[in-house]
Design a protein around this motif. Structure first.
Motif, PDB file in Angstrom:
ATOM      1  N   UNK A  26     -38.481  28.194   9.833  1.00 24.80           N
ATOM      2  CA  UNK A  26     -39.870  27.367   9.904  1.00 24.80           C
ATOM      3  C   UNK A  26     -39.802  26.631  11.217  1.00 24.80           C
ATOM      4  N   UNK A  27     -38.836  25.766  11.532  1.00 18.68           N
ATOM      5  CA  UNK A  27     -38.913  24.894  12.587  1.00 18.68           C
ATOM      6  C   UNK A  27     -38.654  25.767  13.899  1.00 18.68           C
ATOM      7  N   UNK A  28     -38.037  27.023  13.861  1.00 15.86           N
ATOM      8  CA  UNK A  28     -38.047  27.990  15.095  1.00 15.86           C
ATOM      9  C   UNK A  28     -39.363  28.462  15.523  1.00 15.86           C
ATOM     10  N   UNK A  29     -40.348  28.778  14.287  1.00 18.04           N
ATOM     11  CA  UNK A  29     -41.635  29.229  14.506  1.00 18.04           C
ATOM     12  C   UNK A  29     -42.576  28.057  15.051  1.00 18.04           C
ATOM     13  N   UNK A  30     -42.336  26.787  14.537  1.00  9.05           N
ATOM     14  CA  UNK A  30     -43.294  25.689  15.279  1.00  9.05           C
ATOM     15  C   UNK A  30     -42.872  25.560  16.593  1.00  9.05           C
ATOM     16  N   UNK A  31     -41.524  25.734  17.033  1.00  8.30           N
ATOM     17  CA  UNK A  31     -41.313  25.601  18.369  1.00  8.30           C
ATOM     18  C   UNK A  31     -41.726  26.434  19.241  1.00  8.30           C
ATOM     19  N   UNK A  32     -41.831  27.795  18.724  1.00  8.24           N
ATOM     20  CA  UNK A  32     -42.310  28.693  19.589  1.00  8.24           C
ATOM     21  C   UNK A  32     -43.770  28.865  19.819  1.00  8.24           C
ATOM     22  N   UNK A  33     -44.601  28.133  18.887  1.00  8.34           N
ATOM     23  CA  UNK A  33     -45.998  27.721  19.200  1.00  8.34           C
ATOM     24  C   UNK A  33     -46.237  26.669  20.197  1.00  8.34           C
ATOM     25  N   UNK A  34     -45.292  25.708  19.914  1.00  3.03           N
ATOM     26  CA  UNK A  34     -45.646  24.647  20.850  1.00  3.03           C
ATOM     27  C   UNK A  34     -45.167  24.686  22.229  1.00  3.03           C
ATOM     28  N   UNK A  54     -45.815  23.184   8.441  1.00  2.00           N
ATOM     29  CA  UNK A  54     -45.449  22.091   9.304  1.00  2.00           C
ATOM     30  C   UNK A  54     -46.762  21.629  10.145  1.00  2.00           C
ATOM     31  N   UNK A  55     -47.735  21.962  10.548  1.00  2.00           N
ATOM     32  CA  UNK A  55     -48.773  21.611  11.112  1.00  2.00           C
ATOM     33  C   UNK A  55     -49.603  20.461  10.009  1.00  2.00           C
ATOM     34  N   UNK A  56     -49.554  20.763   8.971  1.00  2.11           N
ATOM     35  CA  UNK A  56     -50.162  19.814   7.853  1.00  2.11           C
ATOM     36  C   UNK A  56     -49.252  18.740   7.600  1.00  2.11           C
ATOM     37  N   UNK A  57     -47.522  19.002   7.621  1.00  5.59           N
ATOM     38  CA  UNK A  57     -46.674  17.916   7.325  1.00  5.59           C
ATOM     39  C   UNK A  57     -46.603  17.117   8.559  1.00  5.59           C
TER      40      UNK A  57
END
Length: 794
Positions: A26-34, A54-57
């Protein structure tokens, strides 16, 4: 991220910060988006769910909105997942579509993962809803729509009723009371057709085949069925999900309103009626039966309360009656006053017109003042343009200054008759002139190519100079800057080598920068054909710069007495010329004359110094009449008439050390020859040989004069003095020293220059060199004198 005091998490890669609520994926997906790692659409469902979570969190709105938008249109998201996400993240728009989709799907098609997503409560609600809808469909299939037509044919009506319940293929012979309800065409439509609403189902029924119904009644029945379908209660006209999630009270209200008594009384039009009916629908049977009694008692209580209110508050009612009477009288008085006012309005209008005509000029002035007040900000903006231009110019914001100047010119063209605009334009022009001066001054500063390119472009946009004039200004300014740098090394002229090296370095960097900058800005940047004038300017400026370098070298090189330094400077200039050859300015052929003269100067100076030392020694010995043994012969040395063979062709003859003055002289010449080896231009061989020959001849001539003094006692007398054995020994020393000079020193020096330095032939050089004749004539004179006075043959 903040770390608790005393915790070691996050201080190194070996001990990272632990996020227990988040997985690595999940954290890798967030970093790839950011960090904008693009993936081809559609994105994976797992990635979008991770971004939403993670966007909501972490309250990352961009990630959350991207996930919601992508999931809304994603083709593979299961409705159970949509329902779960809508409940977790308050996505109300997803709730009804997801539940509607689940209502259509069979329960057997839901996997264990789908059921876990729904949860026990949602799953039970879904099952109950599907059961309710199924029961509703079955009940509707058994209902016959009563058609109220003023004129209906009995046979058509009977056929219509049979069509609803019985398949037309069974015929019309059956009695209506003997008909057993069975699945007919209409039942199939209601139970098995994938209709989305009750209206849709009723409309399809209206369009079904009506056997036995005449053509005139068929459209009437169809129209009546359609009207009844439109007027059905809302709970029956919605989709299956609407039936489940709709309001039962609305259905009850619609049914009650369909009665004639309710339509006549209008009692159901109250806004509170639906909520009360909803309350009735939710009551158990026992409480519902007791509801009329409860309502009657409440009505009696309200009647009693109202009667008591009238008795207790009758003074208020009387006061209200008096007030109403006074108010009526007041209205009559107001009516009379209004009539009087209306009769006086014409006179007031005349006075108003006279007042308006008398204050017309004042109003015009006020209008102008109001216009000025309304446009105050715009006027202030226009008046501040000159100050803004000056501020932009002084702070280097030239683009903004030019934009303001263009805006001022546009205003001047639009409003040529306004003096204020002319004043603003003049003041702005002063700021632009200051900008022009600053840009021209910046061309004389230590700027790189981008800054110079920018400055020249600004000057071009100002259109003050033509392109040729701007090119000339650029070359002149940059050359002035380089000249200033060259002037900074003038304090080192006491050391010519260091001065010339630094001068060449500064000249090479500065002039090469000028060349590349000029070609980039004025020649290569032009899309059109480059004018011949620019090429001519560039060529003349480069020749002028090269002339200054050559003149400086011509003046400084003769002051350098170290051949090694001279060689390094030549190498430096050769590299400089090689770099300039890339722009077509290879000046290596022009260096040869400069260094030839410098070499000749260094060699001539060294040889003259050696010659001057030896001739001064000889002259001093002759003046003081020193005997050769006292200064010419080394102490304890033996005089030998024979000359031993030299052990090496490159080494000087060792027997010369017997005569120290001659050895010192030879060493000086050998040092000079070694210096020539470092930098030996072939074109100056004859000149160098002439220098050495003149030195050899001059020293030989001095030796002859000294010998005459020693032998005869008087150079004017040509006879030999007789002083015994001592005189004979001195003459012997003179003879042997002259023999060493003529047979060893002279050939070694001349061969060292011609053969060992230039690798040429002595005979070939003597054939074209006139100095060899001078040496031979001097040596022949010495040999003749020796034979006539000493009876010796050299």
């Amino acid at each position: 991220m903040p770390v608790e005091q005393g915790s070691s998490e996050g201080v190194s890669l070996d001990n990272p910060i632990i996020l227990p609520q988040i997985t690595t994926a999940e954290f890798d997906e967030l970093l790839s988006f950011l960090y904008h790692q693009w993936t081809p659409p559609p994105d994976r469902t797992e990635r979008l769910v991770a971004l939403l979570r993670l966007g909501n969190l972490y309250q990352i709105d961009d990630a959350k909105e991207f996930a919601i938008t992508s999931l809304s249109t994603h083709p593979t998201v299961h409705p159970s997942l949509r329902l779960q996400l809508s409940r977790e993240y308050s996505l109300d728009d997803w709730l009804a579509p997801a539940f509607t989709r689940l209502m259509v799907l069979p329960l057997a098609s839901l996997s264990e993962e789908d059921v876990n997503r729904l949860g026990l409560f949602a799953y039970s609600v879904l099952a109950k809803a599907k059961e309710t809808v199924e029961a509703h469909r079955k009940s509707v299939a058994q209902s016959f729509p009563i058609v109220h037509l003023p004129y209906r044919h009995p046979n058509c009506y009977k056929s219509w009723k049979s069509t609803w319940f019985v398949n037309p293929s069974l015929g019309s012979t059956l009695e209506l009371r003997d008909i057993i309800y069975r699945w007919t065409e209409v039942g199939q439509i209601l139970l098995h057709f994938p209709w989305t609403s009750w209206h849709d189902a009723m409309s399809r029924v209206a369009g079904a085949e009506m056997a036995g119904v005449c053509e005139s009644c068929k459209p009437r029945y169809a129209h009546e069925v359609g009207e009844q379908a439109k007027s059905l209660p809302a709970s029956l006209s919605h989709s299956p999900t609407g039936v489940l999630m709709g309001d039962d009270s609305s259905t009850l209200v619609d049914l009650l309103r369909s009665s004639e008594a309710a339509r006549n009384s209008g009692a159901l039009d109250d806004k509170q009626t639906p909520s009360y009916l909803s309350h009735l629908a939710s009551l158990p049977l026992k409480e519902l039966l007791a509801e009329p009694t409860k309502l009657s008692s409440e009505a009696a209580v309200l009647t009693t309360s109202l009667t008591q209110l009238c008795l207790n508050e009758y003074p208020t009612f009387l006061s209200l009656h008096d007030t109403s009477s006074v108010l009526s009288t007041s209205f009559d008085s107001i009516s009379d006053s209004l009539d009087t006012l209306l009769s006086s309005i014409p006179a007031i209008e005349n006075e108003a017109r006279d007042f308006a005509s008398g204050t017309k000029q004042i109003q015009e002035e006020r209008r102008k003042a109001n216009v000025v007040l309304e446009q105050q900000e715009k006027l202030i903006d226009i008046l501040e343009i000159p100050r803004l231009v000056d501020t932009c110019v002084r702070n280097g914001y030239y683009q903004e200054a030019l934009d303001l100047s263009s805006h001022t010119k546009l205003l001047l063209r639009r409003f040529p008759d306004i003096p204020m605009i002319h004043d603003v334009a003049l003041e702005t022009e002063q700021g632009v002139r200051l900008m022009n001066i600053q840009l021209l001054s910046s061309l004389r500063e230590p700027l790189k190519l981008p800054a110079l390119f920018k400055a020249v472009n600004f000057l071009r946009r100002m259109k003050v100079f033509e392109e040729e004039e701007l090119a000339l200004i650029f070359l002149t300014s940059r050359y002035a800057y380089v000249t200033g740098l060259l002037g900074s090394v003038e304090g080192e002229r006491h050391d010519p080598t260091k001065y010339l090296r630094r001068y060449i370095d500064i000249w090479r960097e500065g002039i090469f920068d000028i060349a590349t900058q000029f070609r980039t800005i004025f020649i290569e940047a032009s899309d059109e054909e480059v004018p011949f004038t620019l090429e001519r300017l560039f060529s003349l400026s480069m020749h002028n710069a090269l002339d200054s370098l050559l003149k400086t070298c011509e003046g400084v090189l003769p002051r350098i007495d170290d051949p090694t330094s001279l060689t390094s400077i030549l190498t430096q200039l050769s590299y400089c010329s090689s770099s300039f050859s890339r722009i077509g300015m290879d000046f290596r052929p022009l260096l040869a004359p400069l260094f030839e003269n410098a070499v000749i100067h260094i060699i001539s100076t060294s040889v003259q110094d050696a010659t001057a030392r030896l001739t001064s020694q000889i002259a001093e010995a002759g003046k003081l009449r020193k005997q050769p043994s006292s200064w010419l012969l080394s102490e304890g040395a033996q005089v030998r008439r024979d000359i031993p063979a030299n052990s090496s062709a490159h080494a000087p003859p060792a027997h010369v050390t017997t005569y120290p003055p001659l050895a010192h002289y030879l060493n000086a010449l050998i040092t000079t020859l070694n210096n020539v080896r470092l930098l030996a231009p072939t074109s100056i061989l004859e000149e160098l040989l002439d220098i050495f020959d003149k030195s050899l001849a001059e020293c030989a001539q001095s030796f002859v004069e000294y010998s005459k003094i020693i032998v005869s006692g008087d150079p004017s007398e040509g006879r030999r003095s007789t002083d015994g054995k001592g005189q004979e020994r001195e003459e012997e020393i003179l003879f042997c020293a002259g023999r060493v000079y003529i047979r060893s020193i002279v050939p070694f020096v001349r061969e060292g220059l011609v053969v060992r330095v230039y690798e040429a032939s002595v005979a070939e050089v003597d054939a074209v060199c006139g100095s060899s004749k001078l040496v031979r004539r001097t040596l022949d004179e010495w040999d003749e004198w020796m034979q006539s006075h000493l009876n010796l043959d050299l």
